[in-house]
Design an enzyme around this catalytic site. Structure first.
Site, PDB file in Angstrom:
ATOM      1  N   HIS B 132      52.187  47.501  42.928  1.00 31.60           N
ATOM      2  CA  HIS B 132      51.622  47.566  41.579  1.00 31.60           C
ATOM      3  C   HIS B 132      52.725  48.039  40.634  1.00 31.60           C
ATOM      4  O   HIS B 132      53.617  48.790  41.041  1.00 31.60           O
ATOM      5  CB  HIS B 132      50.479  48.591  41.617  1.00 31.60           C
ATOM      6  CG  HIS B 132      49.670  48.711  40.370  1.00 31.60           C
ATOM      7  ND1 HIS B 132      50.080  49.447  39.296  1.00 31.60           N
ATOM      8  CD2 HIS B 132      48.458  48.208  40.046  1.00 31.60           C
ATOM      9  CE1 HIS B 132      49.153  49.398  38.348  1.00 31.60           C
ATOM     10  NE2 HIS B 132      48.152  48.648  38.777  1.00 31.60           N
ATOM     11  N   ASP B 209      51.377  54.957  47.887  1.00 31.57           N
ATOM     12  CA  ASP B 209      50.462  54.700  46.777  1.00 31.57           C
ATOM     13  C   ASP B 209      49.111  54.348  47.389  1.00 31.57           C
ATOM     14  O   ASP B 209      48.922  53.247  47.903  1.00 31.57           O
ATOM     15  CB  ASP B 209      51.015  53.552  45.927  1.00 31.57           C
ATOM     16  CG  ASP B 209      50.023  53.079  44.871  1.00 31.57           C
ATOM     17  OD1 ASP B 209      48.874  53.566  44.852  1.00 31.57           O
ATOM     18  OD2 ASP B 209      50.407  52.199  44.074  1.00 31.57           O
ATOM     19  N   GLN B 212      44.442  52.043  46.241  1.00 33.52           N
ATOM     20  CA  GLN B 212      43.474  51.049  46.724  1.00 33.52           C
ATOM     21  C   GLN B 212      42.953  51.359  48.126  1.00 33.52           C
ATOM     22  O   GLN B 212      42.149  50.594  48.646  1.00 33.52           O
ATOM     23  CB  GLN B 212      44.113  49.655  46.732  1.00 33.52           C
ATOM     24  CG  GLN B 212      44.422  49.114  45.359  1.00 33.52           C
ATOM     25  CD  GLN B 212      43.170  48.849  44.531  1.00 33.52           C
ATOM     26  OE1 GLN B 212      42.067  48.732  45.063  1.00 33.52           O
ATOM     27  NE2 GLN B 212      43.336  48.770  43.228  1.00 33.52           N
ATOM     28  N   LYS B 235      39.002  54.761  41.183  1.00 32.14           N
ATOM     29  CA  LYS B 235      38.888  53.670  42.160  1.00 32.14           C
ATOM     30  C   LYS B 235      37.940  54.075  43.280  1.00 32.14           C
ATOM     31  O   LYS B 235      37.620  53.260  44.132  1.00 32.14           O
ATOM     32  CB  LYS B 235      40.254  53.354  42.771  1.00 32.14           C
ATOM     33  CG  LYS B 235      41.372  53.198  41.775  1.00 32.14           C
ATOM     34  CD  LYS B 235      41.663  51.769  41.448  1.00 32.14           C
ATOM     35  CE  LYS B 235      42.959  51.671  40.670  1.00 32.14           C
ATOM     36  NZ  LYS B 235      43.020  50.441  39.867  1.00 32.14           N
ATOM     37  N   CYS B 373      48.666  43.544  37.416  1.00 35.69           N
ATOM     38  CA  CYS B 373      49.772  44.504  37.355  1.00 35.69           C
ATOM     39  C   CYS B 373      50.684  44.376  38.571  1.00 35.69           C
ATOM     40  O   CYS B 373      51.214  45.377  39.071  1.00 35.69           O
ATOM     41  CB  CYS B 373      49.275  45.945  37.241  1.00 35.69           C
ATOM     42  SG  CYS B 373      48.401  46.257  35.724  1.00 35.69           S
TER      43      CYS B 373
END
Ligand SMILES: Cc1ncc(COP(=O)(O)O)c(C=O)c1O
Lengths: 159, 415
Positions: B132, B209, B212, B235, B373
């Protein structure tokens, strides 16, 4: 199919009119323009529409040729196609009047803006105002036109 | 058609959980909403909405400041959420849980506070092609600032990282590895333990990261072995503007503050300032207290269902989604890695994703369209964007069927 379905189909048909689909599938004046005197890029970061507009102005500031290239959604490609069709042969000052009329018409419909231009095929985009997120697609090419005429080097953005 | 069937009592609870989300109980354009855009931001259950409202109604004051009752309550609620977060990701200590405004800030914090002071020309930062933008641009900034170089692990046609290439790219010049756990554009689950083990063999710290992954997979940062883990509340059914940086205590200790201000100090004079202890050293200024409270409530909600049950349920549903999409004439699935979570990107005929998005929205179906993104991922496939359906625990087979029917209509219009 229930009534709601048919209704929603009709609204979508208002957006995706035959003329728009036709211009989206076979855009007119697509490609680079040899001898362009003015050019500008239009970018709609929301959906990734990106097009470059080319104009060739004669000594009297008449647009004697225009073309565009790039990729985008059906609405933005059709808008660029119809726009180039419309502006070829116009003096830049008239072309800018069209730019103002189109942006007013799409963002503030139902108002009489006192425009006495023959909008012709541009009226096929009237359905867009029911779809606020798509207005920028329909105006992108027109913003690029404005930038190209004013020789702005920064890409036109609908933001 | 083989619908995944609920096969135990928890699965039934998941099927019922849709009614916990008020936003999902509405009609859009005359049709019941089908929300397939949770990867962008998930809807909030009543439990979260109420926790935030209750806090605002009864308990609000600034944290860590006053001696009065409300300030105590606010501090307890805020710090209580930190404890929940610690337990949720199995961090060793609450000192390792830094509350931020989201994944983006968490990554920027590491880039500026960990990397900037110690990197210089000749050093490398290793990321991947799948990232991302928020796991790309902060590193580009720190590279500009320090003269370090950004190096990118390539991916393949199905959207998997090239682990052989990753091995080749690891060297002692690499000062940090930063990789997404789950790709937001393609859904690929990266083999984090493997990546961490290889980086650690060369003493290279690893940031994950997790934006998600957290709502879809059980997370144990100690088991993963990573040094930093970044994620966002919105999220995972919590509020926007709140997130977490998990950091290994020994690394956080060494790092200078990211921002200066109130709350991050012990003592300030014009001669100098003594910084507060972890994690407060990194929490300058009045935080998003109600947001953090909401995040705590979101964790309670997720745990009441059980993240491993959610993972199983969503795995089956994603399989169904992928099968159903694959059966649509003219579809091109983008991102077909073997190990995936939640997300399926696709293109249909030569209909632009933005047009698909409008046509589906008109039938009450919300998907994401565009580059997500992740422009380098789009460039890899030579496309400007995709349509993306993403799943959360409140989705079901009917949502998938509505999507497929919606795509049929798009085909009719563009026929
Ligand atoms: C993989 C990934 N990383 C980072 C982010 C950024 O998260 P936030 O905008 O909450 O900071 C997102 C969210 O879009 C994401 O999907």
């Amino acid at each position: 199919m229930n009534a709601v379905d048919i209704n929603s189909r009709d609204d979508l048909r208002e957006l995706y009119r035959e003329l728009i689909l036709d211009h989206a599938k076979s855009p007119r004046h697509f490609g680079k323009l040899a001898g362009a005197t003015h050019t500008a890029e239009g970018i709609n970061p929301l959906c990734g529409d990106k097009l470059r507009l080319y104009l060739r102005l004669d000594d009297e500031d008449k647009i004697d040729a225009a073309s565009f290239e790039g990729s985008g959604c059906a609405i933005s490609v059709a808008a660029a196609s119809v726009m180039t069709d419309t502006i070829i042969g116009l003096n830049v000052s008239v072309a800018l009047e069209y730019f103002r009329a189109v942006t007013r018409r799409l963002t503030d419909p139902g108002q009489d803006h006192g425009d006495n231009l023959d909008l012709g095929k541009i009226m096929a985009f009237d359905g867009v105002h029911e779809f606020p997120s798509r207005i920028k697609c329909a105006t992108l090419a027109w913003h690029a036109l404005n930038c190209a005429i004013h020789n702005q080097t920064k890409p036109a953005s609908t933001e | 058609m083989s619908h995944p069937q609920p096969n135990d009592s928890t699965a039934v609870a998941i099927e019922n959980c849709r009614s916990d989300f008020p936003a999902l109980q509405q009609e859009i354009n005359g049709q019941p909403l089908v929300f397939l855009d949770s990867a962008a931001s998930a809807q909030q259950p009543t439990a979260v909405i109420d926790a935030v409202a209750e806090y605002q109604r009864h308990d609000h004051a600034n944290v860590h400041r006053g001696v009065h009752t409300l300030s105590h309550r606010a501090t307890d609620a805020y710090e209580g959420a930190r404890d929940k977060i610690q337990a949720f990701i199995h961090a060793a200590s609450r000192r390792e849980i830094v509350l931020t405004s989201g994944t983006t800030e968490s990554i920027n914090l590491v880039a500026q506070s960990y990397c900037r002071p110690r990197l210089g020309p000749g050093d490398k930062i290793l990321i991947s092609h799948l990232e991302h933008h928020s796991n790309i641009v902060p590193w580009q900034l720190v590279c500009e600032q320090t003269g370090a170089e950004l190096v990118v692990t390539p991916m393949d046609d199905v959207g998997q990282l090239d682990l052989e290439a990753f091995k080749q790219l690891l060297s002692t010049e690499v000062r940090i590895v930063s990789i997404g756990h789950v790709s937001n554009a393609l859904g690929t689950i990266n083999p984090i333990k493997d990546i961490v083990a290889q980086a650690h063999a060369l003493d290279i710290p690893v940031l994950i990261d997790g934006a998600q992954s957290v709502p879809h997979l059980p997370i144990d940062v100690q088991d993963l072995g990573c040094d930093f883990y970044a994620f966002s509340a919105h999220k995972m059914f919590g509020p926007t503007g709140v997130g977490v940086l998990y950091g290994r205590e020994s690394l956080l200790e060494e790092m200078p503050p990211y921002q200066g201000g109130g709350d991050m100090i012990l003592e300030v004079s014009f001669e100098g300032t003594t910084y507060n202890d972890l994690p407060y050293k990194f929490e300058a200024g009045t935080p998003n207290i109600s947001g953090v409270v909401g995040m705590g409530a979101a964790i309670d909600y997720l745990q009441s269902i059980g993240v491993s049950h959610i993972a199983k349920y969503e795995h089956d549903l994603l399989e169904y989604l992928t099968q159903q999409l694959a059966s649509v004439d003219g579809i091109r699935l983008i991102g077909t890695a073997a190990d995936k979570a939640s997300v399926q990107s696709f293109l249909l005929d030569d209909i632009h994703p933005h047009d698909l998005g409008t046509i589906l929205d008109h039938q009450g179906i919300a998907i994401r369209t565009g580059h997500h993104c992740a422009m380098p991922v789009m460039d890899y496939f030579g496309i400007s964007g995709t349509a993306r359906a993403s799943l959360a625990l409140y989705n079901n087979v009917d949502d998938v069927d509505r999507l497929v029917a919606g795509l049929d209509k798009a085909k009719q219009i563009f026929a």
